[in-house]
Design an enzyme around this catalytic site. Structure first.
Site, PDB file in Angstrom:
ATOM      1  CB  THR A  62      -8.098  -7.473 -20.288  1.00 14.54           C
ATOM      2  OG1 THR A  62      -9.328  -7.880 -19.694  1.00 14.54           O
ATOM      3  CG2 THR A  62      -6.948  -8.130 -19.550  1.00 14.54           C
ATOM      4  CG  ASN A  63     -11.027  -4.792 -16.588  1.00 15.19           C
ATOM      5  OD1 ASN A  63     -11.500  -5.673 -15.882  1.00 15.19           O
ATOM      6  ND2 ASN A  63     -11.690  -4.293 -17.636  1.00 15.19           N
ATOM      7  NE  ARG A  64      -6.332  -6.450  -9.720  1.00 15.41           N
ATOM      8  CZ  ARG A  64      -6.366  -5.882  -8.517  1.00 15.41           C
ATOM      9  NH1 ARG A  64      -5.992  -4.644  -8.368  1.00 15.41           N
ATOM     10  NH2 ARG A  64      -6.779  -6.574  -7.464  1.00 15.41           N
ATOM     11  CB  ALA A  78     -14.728  -4.330 -15.299  1.00 16.89           C
TER      12      ALA A  78
END
Ligand code: CTP
Length: 210
Positions: free
Chosen positions: A23-25, A90
Site C-alpha cells: 500500500t502507500n502513505r 493514491a
C-alpha cells in the site's frame, strides 16, 4: 445548480499473499475533505475509497474498495452518472503479477516479486469510459511540480490538475493541511497553504466554474 460529484480517495491495497499487502502513505484526508465539502454545499457525492481510517462524511454515497482493479470497476460503473469527477486516490501503479494461494514462506535470503501495471483509472475516464464531464486529477510530485502536473493534465484529458510537492514534510500526505497549485492547460493558479477542507471548497468552486 446542484451537481453529482464522483470522488476517489485513499490508498489502494494490493495483496501479496493471503496475509500481506502493498500500500502507500495516503491517509485519504484530501478525498474525504472534498466529499464532505461538496456534500455540505448540497451536491450529491459518490465516494469511492480505498481503506482509510476516517469517518465517511454524512450523506455521501460510500463505495469501499481495496485494490486498484476494484476501484477501476467502481469508477467504470458510476462515472457516467457524475457531472464532476475528482481523482484524489493514491492508486498503486503496480500489483503483484501472481498472488499465491498460501502464505509466502521465508525460504531464501532474498525474495523477488514480479509486478504488473495496474490500469490507470483517471487515464481511462475519457478514453475507456467515454466520460464527458469535468475531470480533475491530482499530481503528487517531488520535482518539476508544475511541468509534471501539466504533462498529466494533457495525457489524462483533465480540465485541471491539483498539484502538490510531496517532498515537503509540513504538508501533503498525512497532514490536515496542504499547499497546492491548480494547473490548467494555459495557466496555473497557486492556492495559499490551508487546511484540506478550505482547499476543497476552493477546488469545488473552480470545478463548478468550468
Ligand atoms: N491515478 C489513477 N489510476 C492509477 C494511477 C493514478 O486514477 N492507476 C490518478 C490519481 O488518482 C491521480 C493521478 O492519476 O489523480 C496522478 O497519477 P500519477 O500516478 O501520479 O500519474 P502518472 O501519470 O501515473 O505518473 P507517475 O509516473 O508520476 O506515476
Amino acid at each position: 445548480m446542484k451537481k453529482h460529484f464522483l470522488i476517489t480517495a485513499g490508498p489502494t491495497r494490493e495483496p501479496l499473499d493471503p496475509v500481506r499487502y502493498l500500500t502507500n502513505r495516503s491517509s485519504g484526508k484530501m478525498g474525504y475533505a472534498l466529499a464532505g465539502a461538496a456534500r455540505h454545499e448540497g451536491h450529491r457525492v459518490t465516494l469511492i475509497s480505498g481503506p482509510c481510517d476516517l469517518d465517511v462524511p454524512e450523506g455521501v454515497d460510500y463505495l469501499p474498495v481495496e485494490t486498484a482493479a476494484e476501484m477501476y470497476g467502481a469508477v467504470e460503473r458510476y462515472i457516467a452518472k457524475s457531472d464532476i469527477a475528482i481523482f484524489a486516490a493514491a492508486v498503486a501503479d503496480y500489483r503483484p503479477a501472481h498472488v499465491p494461494e498460501h502464505k509466502i514462506k521465508k525460504t531464501g535470503d532474498t525474495l523477488t516479486i514480479d509486478f504488473i501495471k495496474n490500469p490507470d483509472i483517471l487515464g481511462s475516464a475519457r478514453t475507456e469510459f467515454g466520460y464527458e464531464g469535468t475531470l480533475i486529477g491530482f499530481a503528487a510530485e517531488t520535482e518539476n511540480v508544475e511541468e509534471n502536473a501539466r504533462g498529466k493534465l494533457q495525457r489524462k484529458g483533465c480540465d485541471f490538475v491539483v498539484a502538490n510537492d510531496v517532498s515537503r514534510k509540513d504538508i501533503g500526505f498525512d497532514s490536515s493541511e496542504n499547499e497546492v497549485m491548480l494547473v490548467f492547460a494555459e495557466h496555473t493558479e497557486p492556492l495559499p497553504k490551508d487546511d484540506k477542507y478550505q482547499l476543497s471548497l476552493d477546488i469545488i468552486a473552480r470545478a463548478l466554474a468550468i
